[in-house]
Scaffold this motif. Structure first.
Motif, mmCIF file in Angstrom:
data_model
loop_
_atom_site.group_PDB
_atom_site.id
_atom_site.type_symbol
_atom_site.label_atom_id
_atom_site.label_comp_id
_atom_site.label_asym_id
_atom_site.label_seq_id
_atom_site.Cartn_x
_atom_site.Cartn_y
_atom_site.Cartn_z
ATOM 1 N N GLU A 47 -24.712 6.309 -17.190
ATOM 2 C CA GLU A 47 -25.387 7.140 -18.187
ATOM 3 C C GLU A 47 -24.459 7.602 -19.317
ATOM 4 O O GLU A 47 -24.925 8.146 -20.311
ATOM 5 C CB GLU A 47 -26.027 8.369 -17.516
ATOM 6 N N GLY A 48 -23.150 7.418 -19.147
ATOM 7 C CA GLY A 48 -22.198 7.830 -20.170
ATOM 8 C C GLY A 48 -22.060 9.340 -20.284
ATOM 9 O O GLY A 48 -21.940 9.887 -21.378
ATOM 10 N N ILE A 49 -22.074 10.011 -19.143
ATOM 11 C CA ILE A 49 -21.988 11.470 -19.101
ATOM 12 C C ILE A 49 -20.685 11.878 -18.415
ATOM 13 O O ILE A 49 -20.367 11.368 -17.346
ATOM 14 C CB ILE A 49 -23.170 12.064 -18.297
ATOM 15 N N LYS A 50 -19.960 12.796 -19.020
ATOM 16 C CA LYS A 50 -18.769 13.342 -18.361
ATOM 17 C C LYS A 50 -19.250 14.364 -17.327
ATOM 18 O O LYS A 50 -20.152 15.154 -17.596
ATOM 19 C CB LYS A 50 -17.854 14.019 -19.376
ATOM 20 N N ILE A 51 -18.649 14.308 -16.124
ATOM 21 C CA ILE A 51 -19.075 15.201 -15.046
ATOM 22 C C ILE A 51 -17.877 15.954 -14.470
ATOM 23 O O ILE A 51 -16.832 15.369 -14.214
ATOM 24 C CB ILE A 51 -19.796 14.424 -13.919
ATOM 25 N N ILE A 52 -18.081 17.252 -14.266
ATOM 26 C CA ILE A 52 -17.113 18.109 -13.572
ATOM 27 C C ILE A 52 -17.798 18.576 -12.289
ATOM 28 O O ILE A 52 -18.902 19.117 -12.333
ATOM 29 C CB ILE A 52 -16.714 19.330 -14.427
ATOM 30 N N VAL A 53 -17.152 18.343 -11.146
ATOM 31 C CA VAL A 53 -17.705 18.762 -9.851
ATOM 32 C C VAL A 53 -16.853 19.919 -9.334
ATOM 33 O O VAL A 53 -15.633 19.793 -9.238
ATOM 34 C CB VAL A 53 -17.702 17.598 -8.830
ATOM 35 N N VAL A 54 -17.516 21.023 -9.016
ATOM 36 C CA VAL A 54 -16.801 22.225 -8.580
ATOM 37 C C VAL A 54 -17.153 22.531 -7.127
ATOM 38 O O VAL A 54 -18.328 22.572 -6.757
ATOM 39 C CB VAL A 54 -17.167 23.436 -9.475
ATOM 40 N N PHE A 55 -16.106 22.738 -6.319
ATOM 41 C CA PHE A 55 -16.275 23.111 -4.912
ATOM 42 C C PHE A 55 -15.616 24.460 -4.684
ATOM 43 O O PHE A 55 -14.579 24.760 -5.267
ATOM 44 C CB PHE A 55 -15.602 22.084 -3.989
ATOM 45 N N ASP A 56 -16.197 25.262 -3.784
ATOM 46 C CA ASP A 56 -15.587 26.533 -3.369
ATOM 47 C C ASP A 56 -14.365 26.232 -2.525
ATOM 48 O O ASP A 56 -14.456 25.453 -1.574
ATOM 49 C CB ASP A 56 -16.549 27.345 -2.489
ATOM 50 N N ALA A 57 -13.255 26.878 -2.812
ATOM 51 C CA ALA A 57 -12.073 26.726 -1.964
ATOM 52 C C ALA A 57 -12.234 27.530 -0.683
ATOM 53 O O ALA A 57 -11.488 27.334 0.269
ATOM 54 C CB ALA A 57 -10.822 27.173 -2.705
ATOM 55 N N GLN A 58 -13.243 28.406 -0.641
ATOM 56 C CA GLN A 58 -13.462 29.211 0.554
ATOM 57 C C GLN A 58 -13.738 28.330 1.775
ATOM 58 O O GLN A 58 -13.349 28.665 2.884
ATOM 59 C CB GLN A 58 -14.656 30.148 0.343
ATOM 60 N N LEU A 59 -14.393 27.195 1.568
ATOM 61 C CA LEU A 59 -14.694 26.308 2.690
ATOM 62 C C LEU A 59 -13.518 25.403 3.050
ATOM 63 O O LEU A 59 -13.503 24.786 4.099
ATOM 64 C CB LEU A 59 -15.932 25.457 2.371
ATOM 65 N N VAL A 60 -12.541 25.315 2.133
ATOM 66 C CA VAL A 60 -11.331 24.540 2.394
ATOM 67 C C VAL A 60 -10.147 25.396 1.936
ATOM 68 O O VAL A 60 -9.593 25.178 0.870
ATOM 69 C CB VAL A 60 -11.343 23.190 1.624
ATOM 70 N N PRO A 61 -9.761 26.392 2.740
ATOM 71 C CA PRO A 61 -8.718 27.339 2.323
ATOM 72 C C PRO A 61 -7.401 26.649 1.962
ATOM 73 O O PRO A 61 -7.009 25.669 2.579
ATOM 74 C CB PRO A 61 -8.537 28.236 3.553
ATOM 75 N N GLY A 62 -6.761 27.196 0.928
ATOM 76 C CA GLY A 62 -5.447 26.712 0.521
ATOM 77 C C GLY A 62 -5.455 25.408 -0.242
ATOM 78 O O GLY A 62 -4.403 24.834 -0.494
ATOM 79 N N ILE A 63 -6.609 24.933 -0.686
ATOM 80 C CA ILE A 63 -6.661 23.636 -1.353
ATOM 81 C C ILE A 63 -6.836 23.765 -2.866
ATOM 82 O O ILE A 63 -7.084 22.785 -3.537
ATOM 83 C CB ILE A 63 -7.790 22.767 -0.755
ATOM 84 N N THR A 64 -6.702 24.962 -3.424
ATOM 85 C CA THR A 64 -6.911 25.179 -4.849
ATOM 86 C C THR A 64 -6.258 24.064 -5.652
ATOM 87 O O THR A 64 -5.042 23.898 -5.619
ATOM 88 C CB THR A 64 -6.308 26.529 -5.285
ATOM 89 N N GLN A 65 -7.097 23.286 -6.335
ATOM 90 C CA GLN A 65 -6.558 22.191 -7.131
ATOM 91 C C GLN A 65 -7.614 21.631 -8.059
ATOM 92 O O GLN A 65 -8.795 21.891 -7.912
ATOM 93 C CB GLN A 65 -6.014 21.088 -6.238
ATOM 94 N N SER A 66 -7.140 20.843 -8.998
ATOM 95 C CA SER A 66 -8.009 20.132 -9.924
ATOM 96 C C SER A 66 -7.442 18.733 -10.057
ATOM 97 O O SER A 66 -6.238 18.567 -10.267
ATOM 98 C CB SER A 66 -8.009 20.854 -11.272
ATOM 99 N N TYR A 67 -8.283 17.730 -9.908
ATOM 100 C CA TYR A 67 -7.802 16.358 -10.016
ATOM 101 C C TYR A 67 -8.920 15.458 -10.504
ATOM 102 O O TYR A 67 -10.092 15.855 -10.552
ATOM 103 C CB TYR A 67 -7.240 15.871 -8.679
ATOM 104 N N SER A 68 -8.563 14.249 -10.859
ATOM 105 C CA SER A 68 -9.539 13.274 -11.312
ATOM 106 C C SER A 68 -9.725 12.234 -10.221
ATOM 107 O O SER A 68 -8.759 11.735 -9.658
ATOM 108 C CB SER A 68 -9.029 12.606 -12.592
ATOM 109 N N LYS A 69 -10.997 11.943 -9.902
ATOM 110 C CA LYS A 69 -11.292 10.943 -8.879
ATOM 111 C C LYS A 69 -12.574 10.237 -9.284
ATOM 112 O O LYS A 69 -13.566 10.887 -9.638
ATOM 113 C CB LYS A 69 -11.455 11.605 -7.515
ATOM 114 N N TYR A 70 -12.565 8.920 -9.230
ATOM 115 C CA TYR A 70 -13.714 8.101 -9.629
ATOM 116 C C TYR A 70 -14.154 8.425 -11.059
ATOM 117 O O TYR A 70 -15.327 8.437 -11.372
ATOM 118 C CB TYR A 70 -14.903 8.287 -8.683
ATOM 119 N N GLN A 71 -13.228 8.771 -11.901
ATOM 120 C CA GLN A 71 -13.463 9.161 -13.295
ATOM 121 C C GLN A 71 -14.310 10.432 -13.410
ATOM 122 O O GLN A 71 -15.028 10.639 -14.378
ATOM 123 C CB GLN A 71 -14.082 8.017 -14.092
ATOM 124 N N LEU A 72 -14.235 11.271 -12.396
ATOM 125 C CA LEU A 72 -14.864 12.586 -12.408
ATOM 126 C C LEU A 72 -13.754 13.620 -12.354
ATOM 127 O O LEU A 72 -12.688 13.360 -11.802
ATOM 128 C CB LEU A 72 -15.743 12.799 -11.172
#
Length: 172
Positions: A47-72
């Motif tokens: 579709e040619g849309i940029k996507i940002i996916v946000v997850f709560d770190a509360q369910l995965v403690p200590g994982i605070t991060q931002s990265y690119s995966k599958y061009q997301l």
């Protein structure tokens, strides 16, 4: 025309999409996240849309991060911040004259907050249906490409077929 940007509340989708709910119930949260990212990636590219996916770190403690995966762009919030508050904040920041932000969540309170900031909103179900339609279009496109140059053992070249078609037209 504004550039579309979709911000997805990851765990909200995992809690709403049938196959992801099943994985979550089987304690396979990582597999559910991967399946979500994979489907969103295909949708984004087609579709040619940029996507940002946000997850709560509360369910995965200590994982605070931002990265690119599958061009997301994938973001795990800081431990003290919910995905909802992060999405509300960045939706307001990123929605401007050049970018039209849409937030995918079924959380009504979050939908109203982002809507009041000028962003669009879509529910988990609506996004799921859009992705299903896109997957059908991708499948149809693949089928069309597969049979694009398909001929039934015809001894005729395309030029000869065109000439025959012309002669048939002249005769009728």
């Amino acid at each position: 025309m504004k550039t579309p940007l979709l911000i997805v509340d990851g765990y909200n989708m995992i809690g709403a999409w049938p196959e992801l709910v099943l994985l979550k119930k089987q304690d396979r949260l990582e597999d559910a996240r991967e399946a979500l990212l994979h489907r969103l990636s295909n949708y984004s590219k087609y579709e040619g849309i940029k996507i940002i996916v946000v997850f709560d770190a509360q369910l995965v403690p200590g994982i605070t991060q931002s990265y690119s995966k599958y061009q997301l762009q994938v973001i795990f919030t800081e431990e003290g911040e919910t995905a909802d508050s992060y999405i509300e904040r960045i939706a307001g920041q990123l929605n401007d004259r050049l970018t039209q932000v849409t937030v995918a969540t079924s959380d009504l309170a979050e939908q109203w907050v982002v809507f009041s900031q000028g962003a669009l909103r879509t529910s988990a179900r609506e996004l799921y249906k859009s992705i299903e339609k896109t997957e059908e279009a991708i499948h149809q496109h693949q089928t069309d490409i597969k049979f694009e140059n398909f001929r039934r053992n015809s001894p005729w070249t395309p030029e000869q077929l065109a000439e025959l078609e012309k002669k048939l037209h002249d005769l009728s």
